[in-house]
Design an enzyme around this catalytic site. Structure first.
Site, PDB file in Angstrom:
ATOM      1  N   HIS A 103      33.511  57.062  78.278  1.00  0.00           N
ATOM      2  CA  HIS A 103      33.910  55.885  79.040  1.00  0.00           C
ATOM      3  C   HIS A 103      32.649  55.224  79.593  1.00  0.00           C
ATOM      4  O   HIS A 103      31.919  55.818  80.382  1.00  0.00           O
ATOM      5  CB  HIS A 103      34.857  56.258  80.191  1.00  0.00           C
ATOM      6  CG  HIS A 103      35.315  55.071  80.982  1.00  0.00           C
ATOM      7  ND1 HIS A 103      36.386  54.283  80.608  1.00  0.00           N
ATOM      8  CD2 HIS A 103      34.825  54.513  82.136  1.00  0.00           C
ATOM      9  CE1 HIS A 103      36.549  53.309  81.486  1.00  0.00           C
ATOM     10  NE2 HIS A 103      35.610  53.428  82.425  1.00  0.00           N
ATOM     11  N   CYS A 104      32.386  53.986  79.185  1.00  0.00           N
ATOM     12  CA  CYS A 104      31.170  53.272  79.571  1.00  0.00           C
ATOM     13  C   CYS A 104      31.455  52.423  80.804  1.00  0.00           C
ATOM     14  O   CYS A 104      32.292  51.501  80.766  1.00  0.00           O
ATOM     15  CB  CYS A 104      30.692  52.389  78.421  1.00  0.00           C
ATOM     16  SG  CYS A 104      29.159  51.501  78.795  1.00  0.00           S
ATOM     17  N   LYS A 105      30.773  52.737  81.905  1.00  0.00           N
ATOM     18  CA  LYS A 105      30.950  51.956  83.131  1.00  0.00           C
ATOM     19  C   LYS A 105      30.346  50.564  83.013  1.00  0.00           C
ATOM     20  O   LYS A 105      30.798  49.621  83.674  1.00  0.00           O
ATOM     21  CB  LYS A 105      30.325  52.696  84.300  1.00  0.00           C
ATOM     22  CG  LYS A 105      31.004  54.024  84.612  1.00  0.00           C
ATOM     23  CD  LYS A 105      30.350  54.700  85.796  1.00  0.00           C
ATOM     24  CE  LYS A 105      31.066  56.014  86.116  1.00  0.00           C
ATOM     25  NZ  LYS A 105      30.445  56.703  87.282  1.00  0.00           N
ATOM     26  N   ASN A 108      32.827  48.648  81.244  1.00  0.00           N
ATOM     27  CA  ASN A 108      34.136  48.763  81.893  1.00  0.00           C
ATOM     28  C   ASN A 108      35.226  48.990  80.850  1.00  0.00           C
ATOM     29  O   ASN A 108      36.326  48.436  80.940  1.00  0.00           O
ATOM     30  CB  ASN A 108      34.449  47.517  82.731  1.00  0.00           C
ATOM     31  CG  ASN A 108      35.637  47.743  83.659  1.00  0.00           C
ATOM     32  OD1 ASN A 108      35.908  48.864  84.058  1.00  0.00           O
ATOM     33  ND2 ASN A 108      36.350  46.673  83.983  1.00  0.00           N
ATOM     34  N   ASN A 109      34.899  49.824  79.891  1.00  0.00           N
ATOM     35  CA  ASN A 109      35.838  50.102  78.809  1.00  0.00           C
ATOM     36  C   ASN A 109      35.472  51.424  78.150  1.00  0.00           C
ATOM     37  O   ASN A 109      34.313  51.868  78.233  1.00  0.00           O
ATOM     38  CB  ASN A 109      35.796  48.969  77.771  1.00  0.00           C
ATOM     39  CG  ASN A 109      36.977  49.014  76.824  1.00  0.00           C
ATOM     40  OD1 ASN A 109      37.946  49.752  77.053  1.00  0.00           O
ATOM     41  ND2 ASN A 109      36.923  48.226  75.763  1.00  0.00           N
TER      42      ASN A 109
END
Length: 394
Positions: A103-105, A108-109
């Site tokens: 999950h890539c902050k 945001n996805n």
């Protein structure tokens, strides 16, 4: 960095390099912008999750009393659908991601199989764009101190003095001082180096994962397993070493105890044999009997006292009994020199007794003369010796 690069630094380049830089960095920026937006907007959820009728509705809460894990046997108890083998339920997105990577902050996805390559190309294009922008800034720094006229090739610079620079050429010229230009260049260069360090590390990491055919989730899972294994090894090694040290210390203590028991037993046997000899000495002279008892019994008691406590108590008891026996023997015999009829009749035994008697320090000559006469009388009377031999031997 894009705004400052296109609006301030690229217009300062010579005409030929300016057009090439516009083209290269412009293409990289456009490509990065497209793939970046795509990686953000693509839904990475599993196909069965996306085709649900109530997809996008409120998700239920997992009941840990009924289900230990969210996904069991490829069935998600929250999404209530069957998912792929590598699908994972993301707690941030609250949905199952196909071929979950991480999950890539920053996006945001979640990153999965549907948007992984958009994510990877976004990172790669950003790294390339930063590298080209760093090269442009280094060129401007060098020319500013070596030959600043190479940076003032635009025709609008003719209307301004040398200490004034123009930004946002060629459409809208904004005059700035040399200090502002240098400060902006330094800040931009620092931001480029920091971004290059972070994004470059991320790009190299994903190249490594592609070479190993792993996902980020797989890599993190393997790292946790290695950490738990190393922790177990670190815990078990001190326990094994402590157990080994205790066993070694116990073995050494048993060995020392065994040696002390053996040595004390030998001293006890020697003290017993010496006590027998000393009891023979008691019948001849008071001084000699006391010397024999003090030299044998006291020495053996002191040595066993230092070696072991148990043999010390036993030895004191034995020695006490021996001293009582010796004292009773002295009282019964009255410590008088024996006559010729009380001496052992055998010639060899009698000669040894005479030798033991003569080694005393304070022996009287009269007693020695009596013993010599007794020896002569004993040699001349063999019949009497045969009669008197058995009582003394017994």
């Amino acid at each position: 960095m894009t705004v400052v690069g296109f609006g301030l630094f690229i217009p300062l380049l010579p005409f030929l390099w300016r057009n090439i830089t516009y083209a290269v960095i412009g293409i990289l920026f456009g490509f990065h912008f497209i793939v970046h937006i795509t990686a953000i907007t693509v839904d990475p959820a599993d196909s069965n999750v996306r085709h649900k009728e109530n997809y996008g509705g409120i998700m239920p809460i997992l009941d840990r009393a009924k289900h230990k894990h969210v996904i069991q046997n490829q069935f998600c108890h929250l999404c209530e659908v069957t998912v792929g083998v590598k699908a994972k339920h993301c707690s941030a997105c609250n949905k199952c991601i196909a071929d979950f990577d991480h999950h890539c902050k920053w996006l945001n996805n979640c990153v999965g199989s549907r948007n992984y390559w958009y994510f990877f190309t976004s990172v790669a294009s950003a790294v390339l764009g930063i590298i080209f922008l760093v090269l442009v800034l280094l060129y401007i720094f060098i020319q500013y101190f070596v030959n600043p006229e190479e940076l003032r090739t635009d025709p609008q610079f003719k209307n301004y003095p040398e200490n004034i620079w123009l930004a946002f050429l060629p459409l809208y010229a904004v005059p700035i001082s040399s200090l502002v230009l240098l400060c902006l260049a330094v800040i931009t260069l620092l931001l480029n180096f920091v971004s290059l360090l972070l994004l470059g590390h991320l790009l190299l990491f994903h190249l490594y994962l592609m070479f190993r055919q792993l996902s980020t989730f797989d890599y993190m899972t393997q790292g946790r397993q290695k950490q738990s294994t190393n922790l177990q090894i670190k815990i078990s090694i001190p326990l094994k070493s402590t157990t080994t040290n205790l066993e070694t210390e116990q073995a050494d203590e048993q060995k020392k105890t065994f040696i002390s028991h053996v040595s004390c037993a030998k001293r006890q046997r020697s003290s017993l044999s010496t006590a027998v000899s000393s009891s023979m000495c008691i019948g001849f002279n008071r001084d000699l009997s006391q010397a024999c008892l003090s030299l044998t019994n006291t020495d053996s008691i002191n040595k066993c006292h230092k070696t072991n406590d148990t043999p010390k108590i036993e030895k004191k008891t034995v020695v006490g009994k021996k001293e009582q026996t010796a004292s009773s023997s002295e009282d019964s015999l009255n410590l008088e020199p024996v006559s010729s009829s009380e001496i052992l009749p055998g010639p060899s035994k009698l000669n040894s007794l005479v030798l033991l008697y003569t080694t005393g320090i304070t022996q009287e000559k009269t007693t020695a003369e009596k013993l010599s006469k007794a020896v002569q009388n004993q040699n001349s009377a063999p019949t009497t010796s045969e009669v008197n031999e058995s009582p003394l031997n017994s």
